[in-house]
Design an enzyme around this catalytic site. Structure first.
Site, PDB file in Angstrom:
ATOM      1  N   CYS A  33      23.014   0.347  -7.197  1.00 27.40           N
ATOM      2  CA  CYS A  33      22.260  -0.269  -6.096  1.00 27.40           C
ATOM      3  C   CYS A  33      22.589   0.361  -4.755  1.00 27.40           C
ATOM      4  O   CYS A  33      21.969   0.030  -3.757  1.00 27.40           O
ATOM      5  CB  CYS A  33      22.533  -1.771  -6.054  1.00 27.40           C
ATOM      6  SG  CYS A  33      24.260  -2.164  -5.767  1.00 27.40           S
ATOM      7  N   CYS A 102      28.247  -7.272  -8.682  1.00 24.56           N
ATOM      8  CA  CYS A 102      28.670  -7.137  -7.280  1.00 24.56           C
ATOM      9  C   CYS A 102      30.185  -7.347  -7.154  1.00 24.56           C
ATOM     10  O   CYS A 102      30.814  -6.773  -6.262  1.00 24.56           O
ATOM     11  CB  CYS A 102      27.958  -8.157  -6.401  1.00 24.56           C
ATOM     12  SG  CYS A 102      26.173  -8.199  -6.601  1.00 24.56           S
TER      13      CYS A 102
HETATM   14 FE1  FES Z   1      24.537  -4.247  -5.339  1.00 24.34          FE
HETATM   15 FE2  FES Z   1      25.098  -6.796  -5.089  1.00 24.34          FE
HETATM   16  S1  FES Z   1      23.192  -5.930  -5.633  1.00 24.34           S
HETATM   17  S2  FES Z   1      26.453  -5.141  -4.908  1.00 24.34           S
END
Ligand code: FES
Length: 130
Positions: A33, A102
């Site tokens: 992400c 995360c």
């Molecule tokens: Fe990437 Fe939370 S969506 S750390």
């Protein structure tokens, strides 16, 4: 989606910032992400006296990173090194399943910061700062 504890840490995160001339610094990023986290430590007598974080990421990353610092602060470095992403998620009272990853940032950045500290101050034996 997030529980109250998580929401509180997203709105009022604890231990935000960067320690200048830190005893240890760790960086972690999630290639999935693009979010990333920096943790800095101040260690005295092998106890984490202060720990700060700066994160670029989602609410789950902010809450997880803050909880990582809350769990680590005041602990012996060896004990803090054993903090896992499961410890972080449990201390938060859980995260939505799509946000569990995360918490990995917190575990990884904290471990790297402690290893950085060990590299600086631990020449041969235990994690000891002279
Ligand atoms: Fe990437 Fe939370 S969506 S750390």
């Amino acid at each position: 989606m997030y529980n109250k504890k998580v929401l509180d840490l997203i709105v009022y995160p604890e231990n935000v910032g960067k320690i200048e001339n830190a005893d240890g610094r760790g960086l972690a990023g999630d290639p999935g992400c693009g979010d990333h986290l920096e943790i800095t430590l101040r260690v005295e007598n092998q106890i984490i006296q202060d720990v700060r974080f700066r994160v670029q990421g989602c609410g789950g990353a902010i809450a997880s990173s803050s909880m990582t610092t809350i769990l680590a602060k005041g602990k012996p470095v060896m004990e803090a090194y054993l903090i896992t992403k499961e410890d972080i998620v449990n201390a938060l009272g859980g995260l939505p399943s799509e946000k569990i990853h995360c918490s990995v940032l917190g575990e990884q950045a904290l471990k790297k910061a402690i290893l950085d500290y060990a590299k600086k101050y631990n020449t041969k034996s235990s994690l000891k700062k002279d």
